[in-house]
Design an enzyme around this catalytic site. Structure first.
Site, mmCIF file in Angstrom:
data_model
loop_
_atom_site.group_PDB
_atom_site.id
_atom_site.type_symbol
_atom_site.label_atom_id
_atom_site.label_comp_id
_atom_site.label_asym_id
_atom_site.label_seq_id
_atom_site.Cartn_x
_atom_site.Cartn_y
_atom_site.Cartn_z
ATOM 1 N N ASP A 146 6.211 -4.431 14.336
ATOM 2 C CA ASP A 146 5.830 -3.936 13.012
ATOM 3 C C ASP A 146 5.120 -2.581 13.069
ATOM 4 O O ASP A 146 5.430 -1.686 12.300
ATOM 5 C CB ASP A 146 4.943 -4.991 12.337
ATOM 6 N N LEU A 165 0.831 -1.191 0.000
ATOM 7 C CA LEU A 165 0.000 0.000 0.000
ATOM 8 C C LEU A 165 0.880 1.261 0.000
ATOM 9 O O LEU A 165 1.832 1.345 0.782
ATOM 10 C CB LEU A 165 -0.881 -0.040 1.262
ATOM 11 N N SER A 170 3.517 -6.642 2.491
ATOM 12 C CA SER A 170 2.343 -6.027 3.088
ATOM 13 C C SER A 170 1.077 -6.333 2.287
ATOM 14 O O SER A 170 0.808 -7.502 1.999
ATOM 15 C CB SER A 170 2.612 -4.521 3.211
ATOM 16 N N GLN A 171 0.329 -5.300 1.880
ATOM 17 C CA GLN A 171 -0.895 -5.541 1.097
ATOM 18 C C GLN A 171 -0.603 -6.405 -0.137
ATOM 19 O O GLN A 171 -1.457 -7.172 -0.596
ATOM 20 C CB GLN A 171 -1.511 -4.202 0.672
ATOM 21 N N HIS A 185 7.446 -1.590 10.272
ATOM 22 C CA HIS A 185 6.858 -2.016 9.002
ATOM 23 C C HIS A 185 7.634 -1.596 7.755
ATOM 24 O O HIS A 185 7.887 -2.403 6.878
ATOM 25 C CB HIS A 185 5.415 -1.506 8.904
#
Ligand SMILES: *[C@@H]1O[C@H](CO)[C@@H](O)[C@H](O)[C@H]1NC(C)=O
Ligand SMILES: *[C@@H]1O[C@H](CO)[C@@H](O)[C@H](O)[C@H]1NC(C)=O
Length: 291
Positions: free
Chosen positions: A217, A34, A100-101, A272
């Site tokens: 994260d 993202l 991630s996404q 993250h």
């Protein structure tokens, strides 16, 4: 050929195979997350080129930055087209690293691409079981939004046109989630549909599944979603092995695990946005799966 030179040749051949010189390393494809794009993965590409010289590394340049909010099925179809053309030229298969996404996008790609030849599927801090927490990245999409109200935006026809809503998993709104989720609930087989057996078969074609994540994260909530864990209705985290879809082996995770092909790499002290630029993480959790 003398006996000695024969031995020598055999040595050279073995050495070359072991170090990947004859066959080379399989190509690596990176799927971003993202609000990011290829720029954020330059460091990771460098780690790969330095440790495995000659590897072809491609970060797919699609749905970058704000466009990453587009619905996930749309992203799956765009990414699939580009990934397919790389796969077609890689007879020994490819490795896929999804951040991630991007991990959710990759789950969709793997499920729906029958002819895929993915060897290692590496999820780098991906909310694989969903997200329930308005943390900084999510705030950029939903400013002034409180976690327990997001379902009102997400669990309807229009909400499902935003990527985050495709994997928003509110443990207090199960019925609404199951009724409106157009993405995660389908992949997890939480809603029954006729494609499930086929998707499961495609998922089982991968050789290794690597799950990377950790407690510091700061974005993925709960962080155990990176390991296929998630909140139950009282916000206690339930591990992968006790999730209903694992126990019923709906999409193949249990089979893959019993085959010994699910690897978990939990690392502390990584925020993250640093997962893909941290060499310790690369060395301990990624490098050995990229041969
Ligand atoms: C919350 O869930 C845990 C684990 O399922 C359970 O042990 C506990 O009793 C639950 N607490 C409440 C208040 O329901
Ligand atoms: C890199 O990862 C290690 C753990 O493997 C951690 O201790 C360190 O703080 C990390 N560095 C950054 C910049 O994230």
């Amino acid at each position: 050929m003398t006996r000695d030179s024969g031995h020598f040749m055999l040595c050279v051949v073995l050495w070359s195979v072991v170090f990947g010189i004859v066959d080379g390393y399989r190509p690596v494809i990176i799927v971003h997350g993202l609000f990011d794009g290829p720029k954020q993965f330059i460091q990771l590409s460098k780690f790969i080129s330095e440790t495995h010289p000659g590897t072809s590394v491609t970060t797919i340049d699609l749905y970058d930055d704000v466009a990453s909010l587009k619905p996930l099925w749309l992203q799956v179809s765009g990414f699939s087209t580009q990934i397919k053309s790389i796969m077609e030229n890689a007879k020994d298969g490819i490795h896929l690293i999804c951040f991630s996404q991007g991990g959710l996008v990759c789950r969709g790609i793997i499920a729906t691409l029958p002819e895929h030849n993915v060897h290692s599927l590496i999820f780098l801090s991906s909310p694989l079981s969903g997200q329930y927490g308005v943390t900084s990245y999510i705030k950029r999409a939903f400013p002034n939004c409180v976690t327990h109200f997001v379902y009102k935006l997400c669990y309807n026809f229009f909400g499902q046109k935003i990527s985050i809503c495709n994997f928003w998993n509110d443990p207090h709104q199960r019925e609404r989630y199951l009724k409106s989720s157009k993405y995660l609930a389908l992949l997890n087989g939480e809603i029954y549909h006729s494609k499930l057996p086929e998707w499961r078969e495609h998922f089982l074609k991968i050789k290794k599944l690597v799950l990377i994540g950790g407690p510091d994260d700061g974005i993925i909530t709960p962080w155990q979603s990176s390991q296929f864990g998630f909140f139950n209705s009282n916000e206690t985290v339930v591990e992968m092995k006790y999730q209903d879809w694992y126990l019923r082996d709906v999409f193949g995770l249990k089979t893959l695990d019993s085959r010994g092909d699910v690897v978990q790499c939990v690392v502390s002290d990584v925020k993250h946005v640093f997962w893909h630029s941290n060499f310790t993480v690369y060395e301990n959790c990624i490098e050995k799966w990229l041969t």
